[in-house]
Design an enzyme around this catalytic site. Structure first.
Site, PDB file in Angstrom:
ATOM      1  N   ARG A 156     -44.763 -14.304 -23.782  1.00  0.00           N
ATOM      2  CA  ARG A 156     -44.508 -14.876 -22.453  1.00  0.00           C
ATOM      3  C   ARG A 156     -45.769 -14.904 -21.583  1.00  0.00           C
ATOM      4  O   ARG A 156     -45.725 -14.718 -20.380  1.00  0.00           O
ATOM      5  CB  ARG A 156     -43.418 -14.100 -21.691  1.00  0.00           C
ATOM      6  CG  ARG A 156     -41.977 -14.232 -22.149  1.00  0.00           C
ATOM      7  CD  ARG A 156     -41.491 -15.660 -22.132  1.00  0.00           C
ATOM      8  NE  ARG A 156     -41.671 -16.220 -23.459  1.00  0.00           N
ATOM      9  CZ  ARG A 156     -40.929 -15.930 -24.492  1.00  0.00           C
ATOM     10  NH1 ARG A 156     -39.919 -15.132 -24.372  1.00  0.00           N
ATOM     11  NH2 ARG A 156     -41.159 -16.459 -25.668  1.00  0.00           N
ATOM     12  N   SER A 233     -34.043 -15.912 -17.842  1.00  0.00           N
ATOM     13  CA  SER A 233     -34.206 -14.448 -17.829  1.00  0.00           C
ATOM     14  C   SER A 233     -35.080 -14.044 -16.649  1.00  0.00           C
ATOM     15  O   SER A 233     -36.168 -14.585 -16.480  1.00  0.00           O
ATOM     16  CB  SER A 233     -34.885 -13.983 -19.119  1.00  0.00           C
ATOM     17  OG  SER A 233     -34.074 -14.343 -20.216  1.00  0.00           O
ATOM     18  N   GLU A 340     -40.125 -12.248 -15.069  1.00  0.00           N
ATOM     19  CA  GLU A 340     -40.613 -13.369 -15.883  1.00  0.00           C
ATOM     20  C   GLU A 340     -40.988 -14.588 -15.028  1.00  0.00           C
ATOM     21  O   GLU A 340     -42.002 -15.231 -15.295  1.00  0.00           O
ATOM     22  CB  GLU A 340     -39.557 -13.761 -16.924  1.00  0.00           C
ATOM     23  CG  GLU A 340     -40.084 -14.850 -17.854  1.00  0.00           C
ATOM     24  CD  GLU A 340     -39.056 -15.376 -18.841  1.00  0.00           C
ATOM     25  OE1 GLU A 340     -38.542 -14.578 -19.625  1.00  0.00           O
ATOM     26  OE2 GLU A 340     -38.804 -16.586 -18.826  1.00  0.00           O
TER      27      GLU A 340
HETATM   28  C1  LIG Z   1     -31.235 -21.613 -17.645  1.00  0.00           C
HETATM   29  C2  LIG Z   1     -32.674 -21.300 -18.011  1.00  0.00           C
HETATM   30  C3  LIG Z   1     -32.987 -20.907 -19.297  1.00  0.00           C
HETATM   31  C4  LIG Z   1     -34.314 -20.618 -19.659  1.00  0.00           C
HETATM   32  N1  LIG Z   1     -34.585 -20.225 -20.939  1.00  0.00           N
HETATM   33  C5  LIG Z   1     -35.856 -19.947 -21.309  1.00  0.00           C
HETATM   34  C6  LIG Z   1     -36.159 -19.537 -22.640  1.00  0.00           C
HETATM   35  O1  LIG Z   1     -35.284 -19.454 -23.490  1.00  0.00           O
HETATM   36  N2  LIG Z   1     -37.438 -19.253 -22.954  1.00  0.00           N
HETATM   37  C7  LIG Z   1     -38.446 -19.363 -22.035  1.00  0.00           C
HETATM   38  O2  LIG Z   1     -39.595 -19.092 -22.396  1.00  0.00           O
HETATM   39  N3  LIG Z   1     -38.196 -19.755 -20.776  1.00  0.00           N
HETATM   40  C8  LIG Z   1     -36.934 -20.048 -20.375  1.00  0.00           C
HETATM   41  N4  LIG Z   1     -36.667 -20.429 -19.089  1.00  0.00           N
HETATM   42  C9  LIG Z   1     -37.757 -20.494 -18.112  1.00  0.00           C
HETATM   43  C10 LIG Z   1     -38.336 -21.909 -17.901  1.00  0.00           C
HETATM   44  O3  LIG Z   1     -37.415 -22.896 -18.270  1.00  0.00           O
HETATM   45  C11 LIG Z   1     -39.615 -22.149 -18.678  1.00  0.00           C
HETATM   46  O4  LIG Z   1     -40.587 -21.216 -18.293  1.00  0.00           O
HETATM   47  C12 LIG Z   1     -40.164 -23.561 -18.443  1.00  0.00           C
HETATM   48  O5  LIG Z   1     -41.245 -23.798 -19.312  1.00  0.00           O
HETATM   49  C13 LIG Z   1     -40.621 -23.808 -17.017  1.00  0.00           C
HETATM   50  O6  LIG Z   1     -40.879 -25.178 -16.906  1.00  0.00           O
HETATM   51  P1  LIG Z   1     -40.867 -25.935 -15.521  1.00  0.00           P
HETATM   52  O7  LIG Z   1     -41.385 -27.321 -15.752  1.00  0.00           O
HETATM   53  O8  LIG Z   1     -39.539 -25.843 -14.895  1.00  0.00           O
HETATM   54  O9  LIG Z   1     -41.945 -25.102 -14.697  1.00  0.00           O
HETATM   55  P2  LIG Z   1     -41.913 -24.691 -13.153  1.00  0.00           P
HETATM   56  O10 LIG Z   1     -40.841 -23.710 -12.930  1.00  0.00           O
HETATM   57  O11 LIG Z   1     -41.934 -25.905 -12.295  1.00  0.00           O
HETATM   58  O12 LIG Z   1     -43.324 -23.952 -13.037  1.00  0.00           O
HETATM   59  C14 LIG Z   1     -43.534 -22.695 -13.658  1.00  0.00           C
HETATM   60  C15 LIG Z   1     -45.019 -22.307 -13.497  1.00  0.00           C
HETATM   61  O13 LIG Z   1     -45.826 -23.194 -14.253  1.00  0.00           O
HETATM   62  C16 LIG Z   1     -46.749 -23.881 -13.396  1.00  0.00           C
HETATM   63  N5  LIG Z   1     -46.848 -25.246 -13.899  1.00  0.00           N
HETATM   64  C17 LIG Z   1     -45.836 -26.113 -14.176  1.00  0.00           C
HETATM   65  N6  LIG Z   1     -46.329 -27.255 -14.674  1.00  0.00           N
HETATM   66  C18 LIG Z   1     -47.685 -27.112 -14.733  1.00  0.00           C
HETATM   67  C19 LIG Z   1     -48.751 -27.943 -15.166  1.00  0.00           C
HETATM   68  N7  LIG Z   1     -48.556 -29.178 -15.646  1.00  0.00           N
HETATM   69  N8  LIG Z   1     -50.021 -27.455 -15.059  1.00  0.00           N
HETATM   70  C20 LIG Z   1     -50.256 -26.210 -14.574  1.00  0.00           C
HETATM   71  N9  LIG Z   1     -49.280 -25.386 -14.154  1.00  0.00           N
HETATM   72  C21 LIG Z   1     -48.017 -25.839 -14.232  1.00  0.00           C
HETATM   73  C22 LIG Z   1     -46.142 -23.796 -11.999  1.00  0.00           C
HETATM   74  O14 LIG Z   1     -47.123 -23.904 -10.993  1.00  0.00           O
HETATM   75  C23 LIG Z   1     -45.510 -22.419 -12.051  1.00  0.00           C
HETATM   76  O15 LIG Z   1     -46.504 -21.438 -11.853  1.00  0.00           O
HETATM   77  C24 LIG Z   1     -35.346 -20.730 -18.696  1.00  0.00           C
HETATM   78  C25 LIG Z   1     -35.015 -21.131 -17.390  1.00  0.00           C
HETATM   79  C26 LIG Z   1     -33.693 -21.412 -17.052  1.00  0.00           C
HETATM   80  C27 LIG Z   1     -33.366 -21.852 -15.655  1.00  0.00           C
END
Ligand SMILES: Cc1cc2nc3c(=O)[nH]c(=O)nc-3n(C[C@H](O)[C@H](O)[C@H](O)COP(=O)(O)OP(=O)(O)OC[C@H]3O[C@@H](n4cnc5c(N)ncnc54)[C@H](O)[C@@H]3O)c2cc1C
Length: 348
Positions: A156, A233, A340
């Site tokens: 992670r 999580s 996380e």
């Molecule tokens: C229901 C649910 C289930 C989930 N299950 C998992 C799982 O099984 N495994 C897991 O690892 N995660 C899980 N997650 C967490 C999450 O989905 C992941 O971390 C996902 O990759 C975040 O993507 P996002 O586009 O929503 O990022 P955001 O939440 O929009 O951003 C997260 C971080 O990344 C940065 N960021 C986003 N895009 C960029 C970019 N292009 N360049 C630089 N920085 C950037 C943001 O500034 C922020 O710091 C889950 C979340 C939810 C709500």
């Protein structure tokens, strides 16, 4: 405009500025302008790993909305723009007979965020298939291609997490050209599929089973299901050295009797480190599924690790619950759980 409308946990106050970047040039320009003006910057993907303060963000939010998937790099190679929906990419890879992402089905958010925390689930993580991450470097002002071995991927985490220096523009994956999934490593998934750990099934079958398992745990976003109004999580599974694990085992025996066993998985680096499920620690410390202190934030009824906004929560209430759980686990087992999600304008 409230950031609550852009986060899966539906929390977060207003942003001072908001730019939607539909092309790579727009994305780089928006970041350059904010940096030149000394403006605080928040890159927003799908908002599924963000906990934003009730006061909002006193700076510019740049929403990544770039699109494009290319298969030009040779067999099994997929280059994906940062703004592409992650689960759609997984679905496409499976439909096109490519293996290596199928266990990462159903995870919300955008592709550009997947390297940030090295997204993982059910025995796979993106670090295994990413060959390179193309980034805009906010320090040098250059666009660079960072190969996998320089991404510092770990459990992670990666060099991109927390640093803010790099804006991910696109991610390149090398997948196996095969209808069969990668070997299934996760025991619960293998049991569901009726294969031994290490066995293989068709990738489409693995994807369907993962989605079903995730739905049961409230881990696939469903607007009709309040248990999915979360960031997934909330805590990472702690990785403990042998003395820390022994201390947890002693605490478990003192609490539950000499038969108590602490579930744990060797991390595989050969240095005696073990991962203990945070959900087990939380439950044993007295916080079960559905635990509800009554101010709008509660533990999901389906998954101990997910803290949900029952509808009326504030970010302050969500964090108060997270602190209560963290402190309870520390008092019971001496283990400090780490969050996380990325916390914006707040701390735990
Ligand atoms: C229901 C649910 C289930 C989930 N299950 C998992 C799982 O099984 N495994 C897991 O690892 N995660 C899980 N997650 C967490 C999450 O989905 C992941 O971390 C996902 O990759 C975040 O993507 P996002 O586009 O929503 O990022 P955001 O939440 O929009 O951003 C997260 C971080 O990344 C940065 N960021 C986003 N895009 C960029 C970019 N292009 N360049 C630089 N920085 C950037 C943001 O500034 C922020 O710091 C889950 C979340 C939810 C709500």
């Amino acid at each position: 405009m409230k950031l609550a409308d852009y986060t899966t946990v539906r929390l977060g106050g207003p942003a001072r500025g908001f730019v939607r970047a539909g092309t790579e040039d727009e994305l780089i320009d928006a970041v350059r302008s904010a940096d030149a003006a000394g403006e605080p910057l928040l890159i927003l993907g799908g908002g599924s790993n963000l906990v934003v303060s009730d006061e909002g963000f006193d700076g510019t939010v740049v929403q990544v909305a770039t699109r494009g998937v290319s298969r030009d790099g040779g067999p099994g190679v997929l280059t994906v723009a940062a703004g592409e929906d992650w689960d759609a990419v997984v679905a496409r890879s499976v439909a096109e007979g490519l293996a290596g992402l199928e266990c990462l089905s159903g995870i919300p958010g955008l592709t550009g965020a997947t390297p940030i925390q090295n997204v993982g689930a059910y025995g796979q993580e993106v670090a295994e298939t990413i060959t390179a991450v193309r980034v805009y470097d906010r320090v040098t002002g250059d666009v660079q291609q960072i190969p996998n071995e320089r991404c510092d991927f770990g459990y992670r985490t990666s060099r991109f997490r927390g640093a803010g220096r790099f804006v991910v523009l696109s991610v390149t994956f090398r997948l196996a050209v095969q209808v069969l999934s990668a070997p299934v490593r996760y025991a619960e998934l293998a049991a569901t599929l009726g294969v031994p750990v290490g066995g293989q099934v068709e990738s489409a079958e693995a994807r369907a089973a993962v989605i079903e398992l995730r739905q049961r745990k409230g881990m696939v976003i469903d607007p009709a299901d309040p248990d999915t109004r979360s960031v997934g999580s909330f805590f990472v599974n702690p990785v403990l050295d042998a003395p820390a694990l022994a201390a947890v085992e002693a605490a478990a025996r003192a609490r539950s009797g000499p038969q108590a066993r602490v579930p744990h998985f060797e991390v595989g680096s050969g240095d005696g480190l073990a991962k203990v499920p945070a959900a087990w620690l939380i439950e044993q410390a007295g916080f079960g599924k559905g635990y509800n202190p009554g101010d709008g934030a509660r533990i999901s009824a389906k998954h101990t690790l997910a803290l949900v906004n029952a509808g009326t929560a504030s970010t302050a209430a969500l964090l108060a619950l997270a602190r209560e759980i963290r402190d309870g686990v520390r008092d019971a087992f001496g283990v400090s759980l780490a969050p996380e999600p990325v916390l914006v304008g707040v701390t735990l």
